[in-house]
Write a protein that holds these residues in place. Structure first.
Motif, mmCIF file in Angstrom:
data_model
loop_
_atom_site.group_PDB
_atom_site.id
_atom_site.type_symbol
_atom_site.label_atom_id
_atom_site.label_comp_id
_atom_site.label_asym_id
_atom_site.label_seq_id
_atom_site.Cartn_x
_atom_site.Cartn_y
_atom_site.Cartn_z
ATOM 1 N N UNK A 10 0.846 -1.190 0.000
ATOM 2 C CA UNK A 10 0.000 0.000 0.000
ATOM 3 C C UNK A 10 0.883 1.242 0.000
ATOM 4 N N UNK A 11 0.360 2.288 -0.595
ATOM 5 C CA UNK A 11 1.088 3.549 -0.715
ATOM 6 C C UNK A 11 0.258 4.653 -0.083
ATOM 7 N N UNK A 12 0.916 5.540 0.633
ATOM 8 C CA UNK A 12 0.236 6.705 1.199
ATOM 9 C C UNK A 12 0.098 7.737 0.088
ATOM 10 N N UNK A 13 -1.081 8.334 0.019
ATOM 11 C CA UNK A 13 -1.341 9.326 -1.013
ATOM 12 C C UNK A 13 -2.222 10.424 -0.443
ATOM 13 N N UNK A 14 -2.279 11.526 -1.179
ATOM 14 C CA UNK A 14 -3.115 12.650 -0.771
ATOM 15 C C UNK A 14 -3.743 13.268 -2.010
ATOM 16 N N UNK A 15 -4.931 13.805 -1.832
ATOM 17 C CA UNK A 15 -5.649 14.450 -2.918
ATOM 18 C C UNK A 15 -5.488 15.964 -2.795
ATOM 19 N N UNK A 16 -5.025 16.628 -3.853
ATOM 20 C CA UNK A 16 -4.892 18.090 -3.789
ATOM 21 C C UNK A 16 -6.238 18.814 -3.827
ATOM 22 N N UNK A 17 -7.296 18.144 -4.302
ATOM 23 C CA UNK A 17 -8.609 18.790 -4.375
ATOM 24 C C UNK A 17 -9.309 18.833 -3.022
ATOM 25 N N UNK A 46 -9.150 9.715 -6.471
ATOM 26 C CA UNK A 46 -9.307 9.937 -5.037
ATOM 27 C C UNK A 46 -10.516 9.144 -4.538
ATOM 28 N N UNK A 47 -10.309 8.293 -3.530
ATOM 29 C CA UNK A 47 -11.439 7.531 -3.000
ATOM 30 C C UNK A 47 -12.421 8.379 -2.198
ATOM 31 N N UNK A 48 -12.012 9.575 -1.781
ATOM 32 C CA UNK A 48 -12.887 10.438 -0.993
ATOM 33 C C UNK A 48 -13.799 11.309 -1.862
ATOM 34 N N UNK A 53 -6.371 12.318 -10.056
ATOM 35 C CA UNK A 53 -5.167 12.970 -9.553
ATOM 36 C C UNK A 53 -3.978 12.496 -10.371
ATOM 37 N N UNK A 54 -3.138 13.434 -10.771
ATOM 38 C CA UNK A 54 -1.923 13.127 -11.532
ATOM 39 C C UNK A 54 -0.773 13.868 -10.860
#
Length: 78
Positions: A10-17, A46-48, A53-54
């Motif tokens: 698994x990788x940690x990620x973040x959504x800029x939106x 983004x799952x939220x 996202x790129x």
């Protein structure tokens, strides 16, 4: 010692939106490798909030994603 399978990475990620922070499994990510740093990136949805996202991917990110089983596409210009 248990060796992780590709599906357990698994990788940690973040959504800029929406600024959501989450973990994504390798199948949720895509990696595109171009001829230059500007054309090499990874992407996910983004799952939220559902945003596409790129983000740019340097050599270290490319190595981490490919070793974890993220699907990779090589971009070639004819």
């Amino acid at each position: 010692m248990q060796v992780p399978t590709m599906h357990s990475v698994v990788y940690k990620a973040a959504c800029p939106d929406c600024r959501g922070r989450f973990e994504l499994a390798a199948p949720a990510l895509r990696l595109a490798i171009g001829r230059t740093a500007r054309t090499t990136f990874y992407s996910f949805t983004c799952p939220d909030c559902g945003a596409s996202v790129r983000k740019p991917a340097g050599q270290r990110i490319v190595a981490l994603l490919t070793s974890g089983g993220v699907r990779t596409m090589r971009l070639h210009i004819g």
